[in-house]
Design a protein around this motif. Structure first.
Motif, PDB file in Angstrom:
ATOM      1  N   CYS A  63       0.830  -1.205   0.000  1.00 49.38           N
ATOM      2  CA  CYS A  63       0.000   0.000   0.000  1.00 49.38           C
ATOM      3  C   CYS A  63       0.867   1.258   0.000  1.00 49.38           C
ATOM      4  O   CYS A  63       0.641   2.190  -0.786  1.00 49.38           O
ATOM      5  N   ARG A  67       1.090   4.008  -3.154  1.00 51.80           N
ATOM      6  CA  ARG A  67       0.686   5.404  -2.965  1.00 51.80           C
ATOM      7  C   ARG A  67       1.845   6.363  -3.211  1.00 51.80           C
ATOM      8  O   ARG A  67       1.644   7.472  -3.722  1.00 51.80           O
ATOM      9  N   ALA A  72      -3.702   5.494  -7.837  1.00 51.40           N
ATOM     10  CA  ALA A  72      -4.972   6.068  -7.389  1.00 51.40           C
ATOM     11  C   ALA A  72      -6.110   5.069  -7.249  1.00 51.40           C
ATOM     12  O   ALA A  72      -7.201   5.433  -6.864  1.00 51.40           O
ATOM     13  N   GLY A  94      -2.183   4.450   3.261  1.00 49.80           N
ATOM     14  CA  GLY A  94      -2.876   4.730   2.011  1.00 49.80           C
ATOM     15  C   GLY A  94      -4.060   3.848   1.698  1.00 49.80           C
ATOM     16  O   GLY A  94      -4.677   4.012   0.648  1.00 49.80           O
ATOM     17  N   ASP A  96      -7.834   2.706   1.635  1.00 46.11           N
ATOM     18  CA  ASP A  96      -9.071   3.477   1.691  1.00 46.11           C
ATOM     19  C   ASP A  96     -10.053   2.898   2.697  1.00 46.11           C
ATOM     20  O   ASP A  96     -10.941   3.595   3.172  1.00 46.11           O
ATOM     21  N   TYR A 119     -15.257   6.326  -6.624  1.00 44.50           N
ATOM     22  CA  TYR A 119     -14.130   6.596  -7.505  1.00 44.50           C
ATOM     23  C   TYR A 119     -14.531   6.650  -8.970  1.00 44.50           C
ATOM     24  O   TYR A 119     -13.816   7.200  -9.799  1.00 44.50           O
ATOM     25  N   ASN A 155      -1.205  13.275  -5.442  1.00 48.82           N
ATOM     26  CA  ASN A 155      -1.036  12.105  -4.581  1.00 48.82           C
ATOM     27  C   ASN A 155      -2.220  11.831  -3.667  1.00 48.82           C
ATOM     28  O   ASN A 155      -2.080  11.208  -2.624  1.00 48.82           O
ATOM     29  N   THR A 157      -5.505   9.914  -2.437  1.00 48.04           N
ATOM     30  CA  THR A 157      -6.212   8.649  -2.610  1.00 48.04           C
ATOM     31  C   THR A 157      -7.672   8.946  -2.952  1.00 48.04           C
ATOM     32  O   THR A 157      -8.153  10.071  -2.748  1.00 48.04           O
ATOM     33  N   HIS A 199      -7.620  10.426   7.821  1.00 50.51           N
ATOM     34  CA  HIS A 199      -7.746  11.019   6.494  1.00 50.51           C
ATOM     35  C   HIS A 199      -7.567  12.540   6.539  1.00 50.51           C
ATOM     36  O   HIS A 199      -6.947  13.120   5.634  1.00 50.51           O
TER      37      HIS A 199
END
Length: 233
Positions: A63, A67, A72, A94, A96, A119, A155, A157, A199
């Motif tokens: 991960c 990242r 992405a 990184g 989610d 996304y 950068n 996520t 986050h």
């Protein structure tokens, strides 16, 4: 939908594979962390599901490295580690989202649908309808591009983008962790609400300038987005 699963436990992989077939998902599987890392970079995937403990390269390292390379694609981490510190570490690297073992396929599917839906780029929308401009930011929700003072932010996520987009739409409005989980994550969240803190911390690191922290903590309540100069506590 194409999903890469990096998991060395055959029973877990078999369960996921059967469920993917039922859901019409094209699944690919890697048992070794290094192999999975290489396959993630070589092919375009809609989502990665990565186990924490893997031979060759562990899931946290996968991960982190992806990242760092501006990867992405949404990443969901599978882990038998249920301590808060371990879960926060995965998010800081990184990921989610995370799913704690043992888990049900339905719970995993809910997470997959949530991160991929957030996304997805709706190609049919006119470009202008997806653009927000503020004093410092230009954010295109369709192409998922962010520009800070005219310079691209590369950068973020998927979940960081969603969180920033939500705040920019509601400047100076205070949101609690629970409200953010509901509005940004968009489903019943089974983990700790410190996910939001992680986050926000990452967003501050990636977009704050010397004079503009953008995200402000409202003690005992939550967070607000404000482009005026402040101390950014």
């Amino acid at each position: 939908m194409k999903i890469l699963v990096i998991e060395d436990n055959e029973s877990v992989s078999s369960m996921i594979e059967l469920f993917f077939a039922k859901e019409g998902i094209e699944g690919a599987f890697a048992k070794d962390g290094l192999e999975g890392y290489q396959r993630a970079r070589e092919t375009k995937w809609d989502c990665l599901i990565v186990d924490w403990m893997l031979p060759g390269m562990d899931g946290v390292t996968i991960c982190r490295k992806l990242r760092q390379e501006q990867y992405a694609t949404p990443i969901i981490m599978l882990t038998a580690k249920d301590s808060e510190s371990d879960q926060v570490l995965g998010l800081e690297m990184g990921a989610d989202d995370y799913v704690t073992k043992p888990f049900s396929p339905l719970a995993l599917m809910a997470r997959i649908k949530a991160v991929t839906r957030r996304y997805a780029v709706p190609q049919h929308e006119p470009l202008e309808e997806g653009i927000i401009k503020t004093a410092h930011f230009t954010i295109n929700h369709i192409t998922r591009e962010v520009f800070l003072d005219g310079k691209p932010v590369l950068n973020l996520t998927p979940k960081e983008f969603d969180l920033l987009y939500h705040f920019v739409q509601h400047p100076k409005q205070v949101f609690s962790r629970e409200q953010l989980l509901d509005r940004v994550w968009g489903y019943d969240f089974y983990g700790d609400d410190r996910t939001v803190d992680v986050h926000i911390k990452r967003l501050r690191t990636k977009i704050a300038t010397n004079n503009q922290p953008f995200f402000h903590t409202v003690w005992g309540v939550g967070y607000r987005f404000d482009e005026t100069i402040g101390d950014g506590k």
